[in-house]
Design an enzyme around this catalytic site. Structure first.
Site, PDB file in Angstrom:
ATOM      1  N   LYS A  38       8.547   3.013   8.085  1.00  0.00           N
ATOM      2  CA  LYS A  38       9.712   2.269   8.586  1.00  0.00           C
ATOM      3  C   LYS A  38       9.904   2.512  10.085  1.00  0.00           C
ATOM      4  O   LYS A  38       9.355   3.466  10.645  1.00  0.00           O
ATOM      5  CB  LYS A  38      10.951   2.686   7.801  1.00  0.00           C
ATOM      6  CG  LYS A  38      11.327   4.162   7.968  1.00  0.00           C
ATOM      7  CD  LYS A  38      12.331   4.613   6.912  1.00  0.00           C
ATOM      8  CE  LYS A  38      12.679   6.080   7.074  1.00  0.00           C
ATOM      9  NZ  LYS A  38      13.480   6.589   5.938  1.00  0.00           N
ATOM     10  N   TYR A 264      23.755   7.996  39.539  1.00  0.00           N
ATOM     11  CA  TYR A 264      25.067   7.408  39.270  1.00  0.00           C
ATOM     12  C   TYR A 264      26.160   8.469  39.151  1.00  0.00           C
ATOM     13  O   TYR A 264      25.945   9.540  38.586  1.00  0.00           O
ATOM     14  CB  TYR A 264      25.024   6.609  37.972  1.00  0.00           C
ATOM     15  CG  TYR A 264      24.317   5.278  38.094  1.00  0.00           C
ATOM     16  CD1 TYR A 264      24.615   4.388  39.140  1.00  0.00           C
ATOM     17  CD2 TYR A 264      23.361   4.891  37.156  1.00  0.00           C
ATOM     18  CE1 TYR A 264      23.971   3.155  39.236  1.00  0.00           C
ATOM     19  CE2 TYR A 264      22.724   3.665  37.237  1.00  0.00           C
ATOM     20  CZ  TYR A 264      23.035   2.796  38.282  1.00  0.00           C
ATOM     21  OH  TYR A 264      22.412   1.590  38.377  1.00  0.00           O
TER      22      TYR A 264
HETATM   23  C1  LIG Z   1      12.862   7.890   5.535  1.00  0.00           C
HETATM   24  C2  LIG Z   1      12.760   8.309   4.122  1.00  0.00           C
HETATM   25  C3  LIG Z   1      11.753   9.216   3.726  1.00  0.00           C
HETATM   26  C4  LIG Z   1      10.850   9.949   4.701  1.00  0.00           C
HETATM   27  O1  LIG Z   1      11.428  11.186   5.034  1.00  0.00           O
HETATM   28  P1  LIG Z   1      10.679  12.221   6.005  1.00  0.00           P
HETATM   29  O2  LIG Z   1      11.658  13.322   6.160  1.00  0.00           O
HETATM   30  O3  LIG Z   1      10.450  11.475   7.280  1.00  0.00           O
HETATM   31  O4  LIG Z   1       9.414  12.606   5.346  1.00  0.00           O
HETATM   32  C5  LIG Z   1      11.603   9.467   2.368  1.00  0.00           C
HETATM   33  N1  LIG Z   1      12.440   8.894   1.464  1.00  0.00           N
HETATM   34  C6  LIG Z   1      13.438   8.063   1.816  1.00  0.00           C
HETATM   35  C7  LIG Z   1      14.321   7.490   0.778  1.00  0.00           C
HETATM   36  C8  LIG Z   1      13.641   7.752   3.156  1.00  0.00           C
HETATM   37  O5  LIG Z   1      14.643   6.947   3.517  1.00  0.00           O
END
Ligand SMILES: *Cc1c(COP(=O)(O)O)cnc(C)c1O
Length: 368
Positions: A38, A264
């Site tokens: 993702k 800034y």
């Molecule tokens: C993002 C996610 C993962 C991955 O977790 P990591 O800590 O990056 O390994 C696994 N399960 C779900 C439901 C997630 O949303």
């Protein structure tokens, strides 16, 4: 190595393979591996990463949203893709791209069932998400009877997997809580099995879960951050390799006199003669304002150069007074040589947030 010439995120596919093999080596041989890709594969390059992992033999992919799954299908990924958090409005697109929804509530189950029936689907793969303590998404343990009744005997949908998510898998202080979640999940799986007559694929562990709860691998694990080189733990980090390296260059050097200010709101005031370097990377590239005002440093010719003053949208200024350097020289923001975890931590953040924030305007270079 060639100089980067502009702000560049290098993505090492050999580091990715290394991490995948390392994580696999910690699992029992029957455990399936779901790669979480993702958010552009945690800010890297979703297509390059998924293509590599598919070639390495990963069993499943997961994305958060339907849009991300469609990108993978368009790039030719044929492995099953679990969509962790689909929305009703995207169900038709989801089916058209053969993506597999996580269904997490009676509302979303009913709605997906109706869409699948309207499209004359049979045995369409779905995944049931159960809430065992994170209290974010998921059915409750006592929803099992309702789910099985709703699915009925028509067989439009088939429960391919059942899963849950640990609330504090990296936190050893929360071991009792995590074990409680694992126990609840085990009970849910058993009651599903007796109601369905078969056991779907069961999965619960993310990266830190893989490390800390090897007894709870069930049939599959879901790893994201570990594939990209981090494990929420210094010792694990040392066994993994960072996939992403963020580099930039020096656009301009300035000689600053005592009392002059930089950036800034004049946030940095020089208390002596200083040399500053202006770099073409800012909060619009993913280096947020929390990293400014001395909180973090970049690395130039192996030496630390603190970010001074406020982070601008397109630029940061760093103190290079003690570093022999010239305009055009390469600058390491994070990667091998300065861990993204350390950089993030100094800005009160975590590797996940820093990596996924690297915006799409930053050039990506894939290294084999
Ligand atoms: C993002 C996610 C993962 C991955 O977790 P990591 O800590 O990056 O390994 C696994 N399960 C779900 C439901 C997630 O949303």
């Amino acid at each position: 190595m060639d100089k980067v010439g502009e702000t560049t995120l290098e993505i090492s596919l050999s580091a990715l393979s290394y991490n995948y093999r390392y994580l696999k080596s910690t699992l029992s041989t029957e455990t399936k591996f779901l790669a979480v890709v993702k958010a552009f594969a945690y800010g890297s390059d979703m297509v390059a990463v998924a293509t590599k992992l598919e070639a390495l033999g990963v069993d499943y992919f997961a994305v958060a949203y339907v849009k991300e799954g469609i990108l993978l299908r368009k790039a030719g990924i044929t492995s099953p893709i679990l969509v962790l958090h689909p929305q009703e409005t995207n169900f038709e697109q989801l089916i058209a791209s053969c993506l597999e929804p996580s269904l997490y509530s009676p509302r979303i189950l009913k709605s997906f069932l109706a869409t699948a029936k309207a499209h004359k689907q049979t045995n369409y793969p779905i995944h049931l998400k159960f809430n065992t303590g994170l209290n974010r998404l998921g059915f409750w343990e006592n929803d099992v009877a309702h789910i099985v009744k709703t699915l009925g005997t028509e067989k439009a949908l088939r429960i391919t997997s059942v899963f849950s998510h640990l609330a504090a898998s990296e936190d050893v202080q929360e071991k009792a809580f995590s074990l409680g979640q694992i126990k609840t999940f085990t009970a849910i799986c058993e009651s599903l099995k007796s109601a369905l007559g078969y056991m779907p694929i069961r999965h619960m562990l993310n990266t830190s879960g893989i490390i800390n709860y090897p007894q709870a691998q069930f049939d599959m694990v879901r790893s994201g951050i570990g594939l990209y080189g981090f494990g929420n733990d210094k010792e694990i980090d040392s066994k993994l390799r960072p996939v992403a390296t963020l580099k930039t260059i020096i656009s301009q050097l300035h000689k600053i006199e005592p009392g002059e200010t930089v950036g800034y709101n004049r946030a940095y005031a020089a208390n002596g003669y200083r040399t500053t370097a202006t770099l073409p990377i800012g909060h619009a590239d993913g280096i947020g304002r929390q990293y400014g005002n001395g909180k973090t440093k970049v690395v130039i010719h192996g030496q630390p150069a603190p970010i001074i003053g406020n982070v601008c949208m397109d630029m940061i200024m760093v103190d290079v007074t003690h570093i022999p350097c010239k305009e055009g020289d390469e600058v390491l923001v994070f990667g091998a040589g300065q861990s993204a975890e350390t950089f993030a931590d100094n800005g009160n953040s975590i590797s996940y947030e820093l990596l996924t924030a690297i915006s799409q305007r930053v050039k990506r270079v894939i290294l084999e």
